[in-house]
Design a protein around this motif. Structure first.
Motif, short mmCIF file in Angstrom:
data_model
loop_
_atom_site.label_atom_id
_atom_site.label_comp_id
_atom_site.label_asym_id
_atom_site.label_seq_id
_atom_site.Cartn_x
_atom_site.Cartn_y
_atom_site.Cartn_z
N UNK A 45 0.82 -1.22 0.00
CA UNK A 45 0.00 0.00 0.00
C UNK A 45 0.85 1.27 0.00
N UNK A 46 2.15 1.13 0.26
CA UNK A 46 3.05 2.28 0.25
C UNK A 46 3.47 2.78 1.61
N UNK A 47 2.86 2.26 2.68
CA UNK A 47 3.26 2.70 4.03
C UNK A 47 4.46 1.89 4.49
N UNK A 48 5.20 2.42 5.46
CA UNK A 48 6.35 1.68 5.97
C UNK A 48 5.89 0.58 6.93
N UNK A 49 6.47 -0.60 6.77
CA UNK A 49 6.17 -1.69 7.71
C UNK A 49 7.41 -2.08 8.53
N UNK A 50 8.56 -1.53 8.19
CA UNK A 50 9.76 -1.65 9.00
C UNK A 50 10.56 -0.37 8.82
N UNK A 51 10.98 0.21 9.91
CA UNK A 51 11.85 1.39 9.84
C UNK A 51 12.95 1.26 10.88
N UNK A 52 14.18 1.33 10.40
CA UNK A 52 15.35 1.28 11.28
C UNK A 52 16.05 2.63 11.24
N UNK A 53 16.52 3.06 12.41
CA UNK A 53 17.06 4.41 12.54
C UNK A 53 18.36 4.41 13.33
N UNK A 54 19.27 5.25 12.91
CA UNK A 54 20.44 5.60 13.72
C UNK A 54 20.42 7.11 13.91
N UNK A 55 20.39 7.54 15.15
CA UNK A 55 20.51 8.95 15.48
C UNK A 55 21.94 9.20 15.96
N UNK A 56 22.59 10.17 15.34
CA UNK A 56 23.95 10.53 15.71
C UNK A 56 23.95 11.77 16.60
N UNK A 57 24.71 11.69 17.68
CA UNK A 57 24.95 12.83 18.57
C UNK A 57 26.46 13.00 18.72
N UNK A 58 26.87 14.09 19.34
CA UNK A 58 28.31 14.37 19.42
C UNK A 58 29.07 13.25 20.12
N UNK A 59 28.47 12.68 21.19
CA UNK A 59 29.16 11.63 21.94
C UNK A 59 28.29 10.39 22.13
N UNK A 60 27.30 10.21 21.26
CA UNK A 60 26.38 9.09 21.47
C UNK A 60 25.70 8.70 20.16
N UNK A 61 25.15 7.49 20.19
CA UNK A 61 24.29 7.01 19.12
C UNK A 61 23.03 6.40 19.73
N UNK A 62 21.91 6.55 19.02
CA UNK A 62 20.68 5.85 19.37
C UNK A 62 20.30 4.96 18.19
N UNK A 63 19.97 3.71 18.48
CA UNK A 63 19.56 2.75 17.46
C UNK A 63 18.11 2.36 17.75
N UNK A 64 17.23 2.65 16.80
CA UNK A 64 15.79 2.57 17.04
C UNK A 64 15.13 1.77 15.93
#
Length: 327
Positions: free
Chosen positions: A207-226
């Motif tokens: 249908x065009x919607x996302x059914x899986x989304x993986x993310x990496x957020x970058x920060x100056x001294x950190x990462x978030x994996x979502x």
């Protein structure tokens, strides 16, 4: 200060029913009015929950003198329109998350709140969860040092759902990101702030919607994996790691009933249960703000909501998820 704050609800689905259950736990709040485009549905909901009034149109509720604040619990795509109509009628508004589908909608809602001098808040109930509030305090107090890593996920199987329903239908702004991906994104934003860089990848449904989304957020001294997904279950736990220890939120972390602290190779488990489902705490925040004459919450402000939707706009830009009504 009013003896009781009188609530009206539009959008009488499952979330609204859970909300009313928890509203009954708040002594200074009461459900007064409900509205649906189907008056029979409104009457059934009113009778089930002992409300005073049932309306067959939303505007009748918005124009009622018996309501102090309106909870918008309709699908995503009508949040902005209905909230603005409510605020233009002088209503205070608690709007289900995501408050708008994109930044333009959210900006329009905030403008309406300020023009009409009314209260507006996104109903991101996890922000008011006692365990999450305590974890935020502990992190801010430096308990586990400087945060260097955060991991959170939220997924369940939904591919057997009706493709015309809200989860899989692009006309209703469906997909995992806006519905459940908002939770891991919120946690990263709460703990680490606005990311310096976002890396996003999505798998899409037919249908065009996302059914899986993986993310990496970058920060100056950190990462978030979502991660968020609709094509399988996930453990749904969260880990926050710092230079001096770790904090864990157990599975179904967005409605956590406690947390764990790991320091010096020892783990302490703290129970901090919610009453009811957990909506009580966002209701209490709304009451506190209204009683103080505040137009927004300091715990989850309109700036916070604006930042959150900007992050999700960037993710959809990278993953090329565009809803038909946005083209």
């Amino acid at each position: 200060m009013k003896e009781k704050i009188r609530w009206g609800i539009v959008g009488l689905g499952n979330i609204a029913q859970k909300f009313v259950h928890d509203l009954n736990l708040v002594p200074d709040g009461e459900l007064v009015a409900v509205a649906s485009r189907d008056i029979r549905k409104a009457e059934r909901f009113r009778e089930l929950n002992n409300a005073k009034l049932a309306f067959g149109s939303y505007d009748e509720l918005f124009n009622s003198d018996d309501v102090d604040v309106v909870y918008i619990a309709t699908p995503h795509t009508s949040h902005a329109e209905l909230s603005i109509r409510a605020m233009n009628s002088g209503c205070n508004v608690l709007c289900e998350k995501p408050m708008g589908v994109n930044s333009a909608e959210v900006e329009g809602m905030i403008a309406a709140a300020r023009e009409n001098d009314v209260f507006l808040m996104e109903a991101l109930w996890s922000r008011f969860n006692p365990a999450i509030r305590k974890v935020k305090e502990l992190i801010d107090d430096g308990l586990i040092g400087e945060i260097s890593y955060l991991n959170a996920d939220f997924a369940f199987y939904a591919l057997d759902r009706n493709p015309e329903g809200r989860l899989l239908n692009p006309l209703l702004a469906g997909g995992s990101l806006l519905d459940i991906g908002i939770y891991p994104i919120f946690l990263a934003y709460l703990v680490l702030g606005y990311p310096e860089k976002i890396l996003a990848s999505s798998k899409k449904h037919r249908t065009g919607v996302d059914i899986q989304t993986s993310l990496i957020f970058e920060y100056s001294n950190a990462q978030a994996i979502l991660y968020s997904g609709l094509n399988s279950n996930s453990e749904m736990k969260a880990e926050i790691s710092g230079t001096m220890g770790n904090i864990y939120l157990p599975p179904r972390w967005h409605e956590a009933q406690g947390y764990s602290i790991e320091k010096n190779n020892e783990i302490e488990n703290i129970e901090l249960s919610t009453r009811g489902k957990g909506y009580e705490y966002e209701i209490e925040e709304v009451h506190k703000c209204l009683n103080k004459g505040q137009k927004e919450s300091s715990l989850w402000s309109l700036k916070h909501t604006t930042d959150l939707i900007r992050i999700m706009d960037e993710i959809r830009k990278q993953t090329e998820v565009v809803f038909p009504f946005e083209q």
